[in-house]
Design a protein around this motif. Sequence first.
Motif, mmCIF file in Angstrom:
data_model
loop_
_atom_site.group_PDB
_atom_site.id
_atom_site.type_symbol
_atom_site.label_atom_id
_atom_site.label_comp_id
_atom_site.label_asym_id
_atom_site.label_seq_id
_atom_site.Cartn_x
_atom_site.Cartn_y
_atom_site.Cartn_z
ATOM 1 N N SER A 85 -24.838 64.113 -53.264
ATOM 2 C CA SER A 85 -24.961 65.569 -53.199
ATOM 3 C C SER A 85 -23.663 66.206 -53.654
ATOM 4 C CB SER A 85 -25.235 66.018 -51.759
ATOM 5 O OG SER A 85 -26.404 65.415 -51.268
ATOM 6 N N PRO A 86 -23.741 67.377 -54.267
ATOM 7 C CA PRO A 86 -22.507 68.096 -54.598
ATOM 8 C C PRO A 86 -21.759 68.430 -53.307
ATOM 9 C CG PRO A 86 -24.405 69.113 -55.667
ATOM 10 C CD PRO A 86 -24.931 68.099 -54.700
ATOM 11 N N LEU A 87 -20.467 68.260 -53.333
ATOM 12 C CA LEU A 87 -19.658 68.573 -52.152
ATOM 13 C C LEU A 87 -19.460 70.079 -52.090
ATOM 14 C CD1 LEU A 87 -18.053 67.281 -49.831
ATOM 15 C CD2 LEU A 87 -16.047 67.394 -51.312
ATOM 16 N N HIS A 88 -19.790 70.650 -50.961
ATOM 17 C CA HIS A 88 -19.618 72.096 -50.776
ATOM 18 C C HIS A 88 -18.231 72.418 -50.232
ATOM 19 C CE1 HIS A 88 -20.589 76.257 -49.940
ATOM 20 N NE2 HIS A 88 -20.147 76.095 -48.701
ATOM 21 N N ARG A 89 -17.759 71.627 -49.280
ATOM 22 C CA ARG A 89 -16.467 71.908 -48.652
ATOM 23 C C ARG A 89 -15.906 70.627 -48.081
ATOM 24 N NH1 ARG A 89 -12.334 74.586 -47.431
ATOM 25 N NH2 ARG A 89 -11.728 75.220 -45.332
ATOM 26 N N ARG A 90 -14.595 70.524 -48.111
ATOM 27 C CA ARG A 90 -13.889 69.398 -47.493
ATOM 28 C C ARG A 90 -12.797 69.968 -46.611
ATOM 29 N NH1 ARG A 90 -10.484 65.806 -51.408
ATOM 30 N NH2 ARG A 90 -9.055 67.518 -51.120
ATOM 31 N N PHE A 91 -12.737 69.504 -45.374
ATOM 32 C CA PHE A 91 -11.689 69.900 -44.439
ATOM 33 C C PHE A 91 -11.067 68.633 -43.897
ATOM 34 C CE2 PHE A 91 -10.504 70.474 -39.943
ATOM 35 C CZ PHE A 91 -9.446 71.357 -40.114
ATOM 36 N N VAL A 92 -9.762 68.504 -44.018
ATOM 37 C CA VAL A 92 -9.032 67.372 -43.468
ATOM 38 C C VAL A 92 -8.173 67.905 -42.328
ATOM 39 C CG1 VAL A 92 -7.386 65.525 -43.942
ATOM 40 C CG2 VAL A 92 -9.038 66.222 -45.703
ATOM 41 N N VAL A 93 -8.367 67.327 -41.149
ATOM 42 C CA VAL A 93 -7.622 67.772 -39.988
ATOM 43 C C VAL A 93 -6.135 67.542 -40.218
ATOM 44 C CG1 VAL A 93 -7.292 67.396 -37.516
ATOM 45 C CG2 VAL A 93 -9.581 67.248 -38.496
ATOM 46 N N PRO A 94 -5.309 68.557 -39.999
ATOM 47 C CA PRO A 94 -3.865 68.382 -40.179
ATOM 48 C C PRO A 94 -3.326 67.220 -39.347
ATOM 49 C CG PRO A 94 -4.404 70.695 -39.914
ATOM 50 C CD PRO A 94 -5.649 69.918 -39.623
ATOM 51 N N GLY A 95 -2.493 66.417 -39.967
ATOM 52 C CA GLY A 95 -1.889 65.291 -39.284
ATOM 53 C C GLY A 95 -2.674 63.995 -39.362
#
Length: 100
Positions: A85-95
Amino acid sequence: MAIAMNLAWPELTPELYDAARARVGWEEDVPDGLVLHTSWFADDGFHAHDIWESQDQFTRFIADRITPVIKGELGVQGDPQVAISPLHRRFVVPGVTGGA
């Protein structure tokens, strides 16, 4: 375009996965375009979720590095079920860093 890849492969056991990981060496020689790899085993077998920079990079990695080992050297007969699937959003937790 970045993609999310989900894979299910009932025939792949923990022993086969670890053998493939050691032979392919994707943690030491990271494939072009791989952003994140997660994997686990459930009652219905092996599962993976990856984030890739493009579908072409994922496809090339499978053809050039995974298939010759899993299908060739290790003799796995079945094929995985893959959903992209096309990636809509990526969030990487800080740290958060590293692998485990």
